[in-house]
Design an enzyme around this catalytic site. Structure first.
Site, mmCIF file in Angstrom:
data_model
loop_
_atom_site.group_PDB
_atom_site.id
_atom_site.type_symbol
_atom_site.label_atom_id
_atom_site.label_comp_id
_atom_site.label_asym_id
_atom_site.label_seq_id
_atom_site.Cartn_x
_atom_site.Cartn_y
_atom_site.Cartn_z
ATOM 1 C CG HIS A 2 10.952 5.460 -10.138
ATOM 2 N ND1 HIS A 2 10.649 4.342 -10.872
ATOM 3 C CD2 HIS A 2 11.444 4.997 -8.970
ATOM 4 C CE1 HIS A 2 10.964 3.259 -10.180
ATOM 5 N NE2 HIS A 2 11.446 3.619 -9.030
ATOM 6 C CG ASP A 13 14.197 1.619 -10.903
ATOM 7 O OD1 ASP A 13 13.093 1.046 -10.836
ATOM 8 O OD2 ASP A 13 14.891 1.653 -11.949
ATOM 9 N NE ARG A 38 13.508 0.594 -14.264
ATOM 10 C CZ ARG A 38 12.220 0.232 -14.118
ATOM 11 N NH1 ARG A 38 11.516 -0.122 -15.170
ATOM 12 N NH2 ARG A 38 11.669 0.236 -12.929
ATOM 13 C CB CYS A 41 13.721 4.763 -6.153
ATOM 14 S SG CYS A 41 13.336 2.990 -6.097
ATOM 15 C CB CYS A 74 8.199 3.004 -7.665
ATOM 16 S SG CYS A 74 9.391 2.573 -6.374
HETATM 17 CO CO CO Z 1 11.490 2.521 -7.314
#
Ligand code: CO
Length: 210
Positions: free
Chosen positions: A98, A44, A46, A42, A101
């Site tokens: 994750h 993302d 983090r 992803c 999400c």
């Molecule tokens: Co995500």
């Protein structure tokens, strides 16, 4: 607050420190692109792929998009996959989702976000295929997390159904596809127990060769 100047200043410090620690660092890196793993994760912010699994630069080939989707008409993702399997000859392709999400969460809500709703539509399909199981989970966040797992499983299947993996397996190339999920809460990765190493493991309806 991110400023462009700060990025360049930090980069200068980082590059100088890297050279101090290891004078050959960049020389070696220049000649090294031999990853044995493709990570499809992803976008993302983090989720730093190399760090999570203790890999140095040069060791993991990475593709990321919102909610780690592998769509059979996405030329971007398929090109990364083809290059990784056919040219780099990676031994492992890992789809990594994750918990928590935002993409999965957005796909569970009736709240329009724009163009991205078309992309996230694929997760709504996974939701529909698993609606009974998901409906039995009372807590919304727990439902998001379960759909994140089911989404990884669906994307692992999508990787395996591509011409790329099926061609590689037909040639006898050793490459395995896995599904993992990462918990932002404690930093731990969980293996979803999918290890696909041959076309025999995929449903006959998707097989291109017998
Ligand atoms: Co995500």
């Amino acid at each position: 607050m991110t400023t462009i100047e700060a990025c360049f200043a930090a980069n200068k410090r980082w590059a100088e420190e890297a050279i101090l620690k290891d004078p050959q660092y960049f020389k070696r890196l220049e000649n090294l692109q031999e990853p044995d793993m493709l990570w499809i994760g992803c976008s993302d912010s983090r989720l730093p792929p190399n760090e999570i699994i203790g890999k140095a630069p040069g060791e993991v080939f990475v593709h990321r998009n919102v909610a780690n989707l592998v769509e059979h008409t996405d030329v971007n993702c398929l090109s990364v996959l083809q290059y990784a399997v056919d040219v780099l000859k990676v031994k492992h392709v890992v789809v990594v989702g994750h918990y928590g999400c935002g993409g999965v969460r957005a796909a569970m809500q009736a709240k329009p976000l724009g163009l991205i709703d078309n992309w996230l539509r694929h997760i709504r399909d996974v939701h529909l295929w698993n609606r009974d199981e998901l409906a039995s989970i009372p807590d919304f966040n727990a439902r998001v997390d379960r759909l994140a797992e089911l989404n990884v499983e669906a994307q692992v299947a999508n990787v395996c159904h591509t011409t790329i993996l099926q061609d590689a397996w037909r040639r006898g190339q050793k490459v395995a596809v896995h599904g993992w999920i990462y918990a932002l809460a404690d930093g731990f990765l969980r293996d979803l127990g999918m290890n696909v190493e041959s076309a025999e493991q995929i449903p006959p309806e998707y097989r291109l060769f017998y």
